[in-house]
Design a protein around this motif. Structure first.
Motif, mmCIF file in Angstrom:
data_model
loop_
_atom_site.group_PDB
_atom_site.id
_atom_site.type_symbol
_atom_site.label_atom_id
_atom_site.label_comp_id
_atom_site.label_asym_id
_atom_site.label_seq_id
_atom_site.Cartn_x
_atom_site.Cartn_y
_atom_site.Cartn_z
ATOM 1 N N PHE A 189 0.853 -1.200 0.000
ATOM 2 C CA PHE A 189 0.000 0.000 0.000
ATOM 3 C C PHE A 189 0.881 1.240 0.000
ATOM 4 C CE2 PHE A 189 -3.287 -2.615 2.537
ATOM 5 C CZ PHE A 189 -3.941 -3.003 1.369
ATOM 6 N N ILE A 190 0.485 2.243 -0.777
ATOM 7 C CA ILE A 190 1.298 3.465 -0.841
ATOM 8 C C ILE A 190 0.998 4.361 0.357
ATOM 9 C CG2 ILE A 190 1.393 3.443 -3.356
ATOM 10 C CD1 ILE A 190 -0.557 6.163 -2.617
ATOM 11 N N MET A 191 1.932 5.251 0.625
ATOM 12 C CA MET A 191 1.767 6.247 1.678
ATOM 13 C C MET A 191 2.019 7.617 1.055
ATOM 14 S SD MET A 191 1.254 6.792 4.961
ATOM 15 C CE MET A 191 1.638 5.484 6.088
ATOM 16 N N ILE A 192 1.036 8.533 1.248
ATOM 17 C CA ILE A 192 1.233 9.895 0.750
ATOM 18 C C ILE A 192 2.441 10.498 1.468
ATOM 19 C CG2 ILE A 192 0.199 12.212 0.625
ATOM 20 C CD1 ILE A 192 -1.199 10.212 -1.211
ATOM 21 N N GLY A 193 3.369 11.040 0.714
ATOM 22 C CA GLY A 193 4.568 11.611 1.331
ATOM 23 C C GLY A 193 5.764 10.671 1.275
ATOM 24 N N ASP A 194 5.505 9.367 1.135
ATOM 25 C CA ASP A 194 6.611 8.431 0.899
ATOM 26 C C ASP A 194 6.679 8.116 -0.592
ATOM 27 O OD1 ASP A 194 7.483 8.274 3.501
ATOM 28 O OD2 ASP A 194 6.274 6.530 4.001
ATOM 29 N N GLU A 195 5.596 7.487 -1.068
ATOM 30 C CA GLU A 195 5.558 7.158 -2.503
ATOM 31 C C GLU A 195 5.238 8.406 -3.346
ATOM 32 O OE1 GLU A 195 4.742 4.730 -0.225
ATOM 33 O OE2 GLU A 195 6.629 3.889 -0.924
ATOM 34 N N THR A 196 4.705 9.456 -2.737
ATOM 35 C CA THR A 196 4.411 10.689 -3.484
ATOM 36 C C THR A 196 5.277 11.817 -2.944
ATOM 37 O OG1 THR A 196 2.729 11.586 -2.004
ATOM 38 C CG2 THR A 196 1.996 9.987 -3.639
ATOM 39 N N ASP A 197 5.620 12.748 -3.824
ATOM 40 C CA ASP A 197 6.397 13.903 -3.396
ATOM 41 C C ASP A 197 5.994 15.154 -4.174
ATOM 42 O OD1 ASP A 197 7.376 13.427 -5.892
ATOM 43 O OD2 ASP A 197 9.478 13.269 -5.301
ATOM 44 N N GLY A 198 4.772 15.157 -4.704
ATOM 45 C CA GLY A 198 4.329 16.322 -5.464
ATOM 46 C C GLY A 198 4.709 16.269 -6.932
ATOM 47 N N THR A 199 5.385 15.182 -7.367
ATOM 48 C CA THR A 199 5.691 15.045 -8.793
ATOM 49 C C THR A 199 5.179 13.702 -9.315
ATOM 50 O OG1 THR A 199 7.816 13.933 -8.497
ATOM 51 C CG2 THR A 199 7.847 16.336 -8.447
ATOM 52 N N VAL A 200 4.441 13.003 -8.472
ATOM 53 C CA VAL A 200 4.029 11.634 -8.801
ATOM 54 C C VAL A 200 2.528 11.609 -9.099
ATOM 55 C CG1 VAL A 200 3.797 9.306 -7.865
ATOM 56 C CG2 VAL A 200 5.886 10.615 -7.422
ATOM 57 N N ILE A 201 2.156 11.004 -10.202
ATOM 58 C CA ILE A 201 0.740 10.870 -10.553
ATOM 59 C C ILE A 201 0.284 9.449 -10.205
ATOM 60 C CG2 ILE A 201 0.812 12.665 -12.328
ATOM 61 C CD1 ILE A 201 1.000 10.495 -14.456
ATOM 62 N N PRO A 202 -1.017 9.243 -10.012
ATOM 63 C CA PRO A 202 -1.487 7.909 -9.600
ATOM 64 C C PRO A 202 -1.045 6.821 -10.569
ATOM 65 C CG PRO A 202 -3.288 9.503 -9.488
ATOM 66 C CD PRO A 202 -2.123 10.209 -10.112
ATOM 67 N N GLN A 203 -0.961 7.157 -11.873
ATOM 68 C CA GLN A 203 -0.565 6.171 -12.881
ATOM 69 C C GLN A 203 0.849 5.658 -12.629
ATOM 70 O OE1 GLN A 203 -2.112 9.047 -13.372
ATOM 71 N NE2 GLN A 203 -3.664 8.927 -14.967
ATOM 72 N N ASP A 204 1.701 6.512 -12.012
ATOM 73 C CA ASP A 204 3.055 6.083 -11.694
ATOM 74 C C ASP A 204 3.042 4.983 -10.633
ATOM 75 O OD1 ASP A 204 3.974 8.098 -13.339
ATOM 76 O OD2 ASP A 204 4.356 9.504 -11.693
ATOM 77 N N LEU A 205 1.985 4.964 -9.834
ATOM 78 C CA LEU A 205 1.951 4.055 -8.693
ATOM 79 C C LEU A 205 1.121 2.810 -8.989
ATOM 80 C CD1 LEU A 205 1.524 6.710 -5.862
ATOM 81 C CD2 LEU A 205 3.631 5.676 -6.718
ATOM 82 N N GLY A 206 0.807 2.613 -10.270
ATOM 83 C CA GLY A 206 0.022 1.425 -10.632
ATOM 84 C C GLY A 206 -1.386 1.479 -10.090
ATOM 85 N N LEU A 207 -1.900 2.684 -9.890
ATOM 86 C CA LEU A 207 -3.229 2.824 -9.298
ATOM 87 C C LEU A 207 -4.301 3.076 -10.359
ATOM 88 C CD1 LEU A 207 -2.177 4.941 -6.199
ATOM 89 C CD2 LEU A 207 -2.945 2.568 -6.197
ATOM 90 N N ASN A 208 -4.027 2.672 -11.592
ATOM 91 C CA ASN A 208 -4.992 2.906 -12.676
ATOM 92 C C ASN A 208 -6.369 2.333 -12.355
ATOM 93 O OD1 ASN A 208 -2.168 2.734 -13.589
ATOM 94 N ND2 ASN A 208 -3.028 3.475 -15.521
ATOM 95 N N TRP A 209 -6.386 1.266 -11.523
ATOM 96 C CA TRP A 209 -7.672 0.667 -11.146
ATOM 97 C C TRP A 209 -8.538 1.649 -10.361
ATOM 98 C CZ3 TRP A 209 -8.595 0.527 -5.921
ATOM 99 C CH2 TRP A 209 -7.468 0.619 -5.076
#
Lengths: 109, 994
Positions: free
Chosen positions: B854-874
């Motif tokens: 599971f992703i964590m906002i602030g760890d896997e994201t840093d303001g340059t990451v889109i959901p598609q980068d995280l495999g969250l297309n579902w």
């Protein structure tokens, strides 16, 4: 440290009560818009020396968003008005014209 | 040599002796002395070493503009560097040390720098920086750092406390001299609320020293009467030891009041910072005398002429026995007369003007003082002090016509109005040719909200010179009607600008003529800067350091500008001044911080269960404004071991997490579903009542900004969970869109984060624990399946139960009213005792979510990451025409197949990759650095798998499963990791869905 009148509360607010929200009267462009339209909406800003329209929120007060018209050089405030509008009120534009004849800002004058 | 006179001193009380220590030596002064007066009174003319050349330096001024006499005051917890001796009031037990000397003030090895001065010209820092490159790091910088610098930074926590005061007033008058008093009176009699502040301890400014007569009374009497009159008025607030530090937009102003610096008292605040909103501000800040630029003008004993007479008249202190006065204006004669009256020798007044005429020059001659017109100083010589004054023609090149023995030189190069506060907020200046100074331009004043000027300068600060001019100007600035205070007109002789002494001084003299004493900038340094192409005054300032540091060039700026202008062949006004910035003189960091220290620095938000955590040894972690338990280490257990224990207990039996900090926003109204469809990337309007759905929120730029589970409460209401740190931000985000874009949509948002305590009961035994509490709820898999919620009673508690899981285990998140939170927590601990229920902290939460991918906002994201980068297309709706961020995610950079995407990383040796490590690939980028192809976003030791696991963003990562990539380590070596699925534990979700 500006003082702006909140048009909802009717009080003069110290800047510490307010949060700035950048330029006012942006038109949102979503899916289907061209690259230029979207770039203009998301990134292009006026940054004028003189008459400017901007968004403020009475964050530590009523929580409402409003717009302010001011001169970025002299800090003169021409007026504030609720944010639920797509253009500055006619009366305010008249006031600005009296103080800054010939002013223009984006498509407004 | 400087000494105390047997009589005189209008500000001191000779019956009250004060003992103090300077460089370890005990000295005495009197009540009312400044430290500078007491030092001079004790014969101490050498008070410091200069910044660059370590030249011996003495006191130059009697006020806030002092460049040389900087002291380390106090010790340990009351230590303060860079205090000006001229503004430090003497008290019993004061300890002071001179700065920038090594090993001692009298013998300083750094003086060798002075011998090397031709190798240390303007901009030498920059020049040495260039070549040879390695020399900077290993030779120049260590030497410069060791030998340059002002005071030492304090090493202890400040024992004093500080406070703010907020006040609004019609008129703020800054400066308590005769101009300030007059302006305050003018405003006060008209009925205005007035605040009058004076930076020193005494009212009246220069006028009592200079012998002004106002309304037929000596200035001293007039000042006392006026202060008494103002004190009696209910609409006037008077503060001494309070400096107007800065003027800002719309009448905002800072006033820095020093409450106990003159009489230490730990029970009272040391400084108070007044935050003033004034309708109008009058700056009656006076003027500052300028030095003259002649060779040797930095020797101890060379002082400003007005300061010399301040010490004589105010403190009964003679800066020297034999004083040569050198001046280009009438004012120098006042000093000569004051010295003569005190019985001191004045061998000669050197008046640079061609003729020495007028009442003051005549008075000097009548007093038996020799006056030499058209003369100046070629150089002053002496060993560490003034010994011989070499006199020359001002118009010449420095041929010495006479040598005079003296131990003090009083210099006056004219006066510069203190225009700082006028200029802080946009007030412009005009060049006054007659008095060779910049003064406020009344046509270009700072303007306020209504477009009219809100600052008026008054008196000497406005360029007025005589007492009569000052009074009339100040009365007008205060808005006075009726009769202004009066003084007789004076027959004043014009001053003559002198920017170099003598006018044709050759290089050898100019290279010994100081402009800026504090920064060791000489005439030749500014000339060199001009020759090297520094034409802008701002650039020259930075290149030469002219006008920098604690005095900000209060003495040096105009003289420096004049040298620059001459070198550039321009007029002084064309060169202009550097920018005046607040504060006027340095103010303490303590005052800026005010009460916001320690526990008051940032109030801690506390959950209803906070006290339990504290009582049970929580190792805290700050999250937003909250404190959350990171883990609950037991006696003798390391934090790491506690996390491992908490994870295992939860996975094997049951754990308990205080999730109260999660944001809870209720979104309600006929258009609430439509609104949430715009905010979340997936569809929320179709969520059935009673169900939960995980959602993602993006900014208009497409970047993922928050995530959380949304529950539909009723036909028109949704409960949106946000991240712990995101509740206020997301609430504001929703309000912004509702108020400024879709204001016709009928939606209401309420932030109910603190209305509920929320506890996650997690693990295979979670259901048993809750069922043991009783109540009316059916918590079975059939009645309350995964991703649903229900309301009812658990035991005696009013509960809303969500079947959601951030750990991959069977999990119930139970919200109860905040008032029932602690009791509910205690009841769960009781009910879970037979399963050894284990409270766990944020780190166990992190580890378990990472094991599940599971992703964590602030760890896997840093303001340059889109959901598609995280495999969250579902979780991104393909049906919706629009949502915030959708258009942005269609941009070609966002759809680039080479974007770094989320994968799991499994080290080949089982170790834990360092957080933030980058995966390197072959080849170099355009900066000559190794190319990178990915980075670690989360990395943990997994107790469940007993090995290191990590998540990371890797170029084309999902297409490269099984490939091994290389993470170089700081300090050498590297870790190899295999690209795997980010879900390390229970990939089919069998454990949470039971």
């Amino acid at each position: 440290m500006l003082i702006l009148d909140c048009p909802y509360c009717g009080i003069a607010c110290d800047e510490t009560e307010l949060s700035p929200g950048g330029e006012a009267h942006l038109t949102r462009f979503g899916p289907g818009s061209s690259e230029d339209e979207f770039e203009g909406y998301l990134f292009m800003r006026e940054n004028p020396r003189g008459v400017h329209f901007e968004r403020w929120r009475h964050a530590h007060g009523c929580g409402k968003w409003f717009h302010a018209a001011r001169d970025t050089m002299t800090m003169e405030v021409f007026g504030t008005y609720p944010a639920q509008t797509t253009e500055p009120p006619a009366e305010l534009r008249k006031t600005i014209s009296e103080k800054r004849p010939g002013w223009s800002w984006r498509d407004f004058s | 040599m400087s000494h105390r006179l047997s009589t005189g001193g209008r500000l001191i009380d000779r019956s009250e002796r004060r003992s103090f220590r300077f460089n370890g030596k005990t000295m005495t002064g009197f009540a009312g002395d400044t430290l500078a007066a007491a030092l001079l009174g004790s014969g101490q003319t050498l008070v410091g070493r200069s910044f660059k050349y370590h030249r011996p330096r003495g006191i130059v001024t009697s006020g806030g503009e002092e460049p040389n006499a900087l002291m380390n005051l106090g010790t340990a917890k009351t230590f303060e560097p860079n205090a000006r001796a001229t503004t430090t009031e003497l008290f019993d037990g004061l300890t002071a040390e001179s700065q920038n000397h090594w090993p001692s003030l009298e013998f300083d090895v750094g003086e060798i720098n002075a011998k090397l001065s031709r190798f240390l010209p303007a901009g030498f820092y920059y020049k040495t920086f260039l070549w040879p490159r390695a020399f900077w790091k290993h030779v120049y910088e260590p030497v410069i750092r060791a030998s340059a610098g002002l005071g030492k930074a304090p090493r202890h926590r400040d024992a004093d406390h500080y406070e703010y005061m907020h006040v609004t007033t019609d008129v703020l008058v800054v400066g308590g001299g005769i101009a300030g008093l007059t302006a305050a009176k003018a405003a006060a009699v008209s009925g205005a609320e007035v605040m009058l502040v004076e930076q020193t301890a005494n009212w009246g400014g220069r006028a009592p020293v200079d012998g002004a007569v106002i309304d037929g009374q000596p200035a001293e009497d007039w000042v006392a009467a006026t202060v008494a009159e103002l004190e009696a008025m209910p609409n006037v607030r008077l503060r001494t030891r309070a400096m107007g530090a800065g003027v800002y937009d719309h009448g905002y102003s800072l006033v820095y009041e020093r409450l106990t610096d003159h009489a230490p008292d730990p029970s009272r605040p040391r400084h108070r910072l007044w935050k003033v909103r004034a309708g109008r501000i009058v700056t009656a800040t006076g003027s500052i005398e300028r030095p003259l630029s002649f060779a040797g003008n930095d020797l101890p004993g060379v002082m400003l002429a007005a300061a010399v007479r301040d010490y004589v008249v105010n403190y009964g202190v003679a800066p020297g026995k034999r004083t040569v006065v050198v001046t280009n204006n009438d004012d120098g004669y006042r000093t000569a007369l004051a010295l003569k009256e005190a019985g001191l020798e004045v061998p000669v007044v050197l008046d640079a003007r061609k003729q020495a005429t007028g009442p003051l020059a005549d008075a000097a001659r009548e007093a038996g003082i020799r006056v030499a017109a058209g003369r100046g100083i070629a150089k002053v010589t002496g060993k560490g002090k003034v010994e011989v004054v070499h006199i020359c023609d001002q118009a010449g090149a420095g041929a010495v016509v006479e040598e005079v023995r003296a131990d003090c030189v009083a210099m006056s190069g004219g006066w510069s109005p203190v225009v700082h506060l006028w200029s802080h907020c946009g007030g412009k200046l005009t060049w006054d040719d007659e008095n060779a100074c910049f003064r406020p331009d009344p046509d270009r004043a700072p303007t306020g909200a209504d477009g009219t000027p809100f600052v008026a300068a008054a008196g000497a600060a406005n360029g007025a010179v005589t007492t009569a001019e000052v009074l009339a100007d100040a009365w007008a600035a205060g808005g006075g009607s009726g009769e202004a205070p009066k003084a007789d007109a004076e027959d004043r002789q014009p001053m003559m600008p002198v920017w170099a002494m003598p006018a044709q001084a050759p290089y050898a003299l100019r290279a010994k003529s100081w402009l800026d004493f504090q920064n060791d900038v000489k005439v030749t340094d500014v000339e060199l800067a001009a020759r090297e192409g520094f034409q802008s005054v701002e650039h020259t300032k930075r290149y030469t350091t002219l006008g920098m540091a604690t005095d900000q060039g209060k003495l040096s700026n105009i003289n420096g500008l004049a040298v620059l202008a001459r070198e550039l062949g321009e007029d002084i006004p064309a060169v202009g001044t550097t920018t005046f910035r607040p504060p006027y003189t340095p103010i303490s960091m303590g005052a800026i911080g005010g009460e916001a220290r320690g526990e008051l620095f940032q109030p801690v938000r506390r959950t209803p269960i906070h006290d339990w955590h504290e009582e049970n040894g929580a190792h805290w972690e700050p999250v937003g404004h909250w404190r959350r338990p990171y883990a609950f280490p037991k006696e003798g257990e390391s934090t790491h071991d506690a996390v491992t224990r908490e994870v295992r207990a939860t996975r094997e039996r049951v754990g308990l997490l205080d999730a109260s900090t999660l944001g809870k926003l209720i979104v309600k109204g006929p258009d609430a579903g439509r609104f949430l469809d715009m905010l979340y990337t997936n569809m929320m309007s179709t969520l059935p009542v009673g169900k939960c759905r995980y959602g993602l929120m993006c900014t208009e730029n497409g970047f993922l900004t928050d995530d959380g589970v949304v529950a539909r409460l009723s036909d028109d209401a949704w409960l949106c969970h946000t991240t712990t740190g995101g509740a206020d931000r997301i609430h504001a985000h929703m309000e912004e869109w509702l108020q400024t874009e879709w204001w016709d949509w009928k939606v209401y948002v309420a932030n109910v984060t603190e209305q509920y305590a929320q506890v996650a009961v997690v693990g295979p035994k979670a259901r048993e624990v809750l069922q043991a509490l009783g109540g009316d709820m059916d918590l079975s898999k059939e009645a309350l399946p995964f991703m649903q919620w229900a309301e009812g009673r658990i035991g005696d508690f009013d509960a809303r139960v969500f079947r959601i899981s951030f750990s991959g285990e069977l999990s119930y998140e139970v919200a109860v009213p905040a008032s029932q939170g602690r009791a509910f927590w205690d009841a769960l601990l009781d009910a879970g005792r037979k399963h050894s229920i284990t409270p766990y902290g944020t780190e166990a939460l992190h580890v378990m979510r990472a094991e599940k991918g599971f992703i964590m906002i602030g760890d896997e994201t840093d303001g340059t990451v889109i959901p598609q980068d995280l495999g969250l297309n579902w979780a991104i709706s393909k049906k919706k025409e629009d949502y915030l961020g959708k258009r942005a995610q269609e941009r070609d950079h966002m759809t680039d197949p080479l974007r770094w995407k989320l994968v799991g990383l499994e080290t080949l040796d089982g170790s834990v990759i360092p957080d933030g490590a980058y995966a390197a690939e072959e080849g170099l980028n355009l900066n000559g650095q190794r190319k990178t192809e990915g980075r670690v976003t989360s990395t943990y030791y997994s107790p469940t798998l007993d090995r290191g696991i990590a998540m990371g963003l890797v170029e084309r990562g999902p297409d490269r499963m099984g490939e091994v990539i290389d993470f170089p380590l700081i300090g050498g070596g590297s870790v190899k990791a295999k690209i795997v699925s980010p879900v390390f534990y229970d990939p089919d979700g069998e454990k949470q869905n039971v």
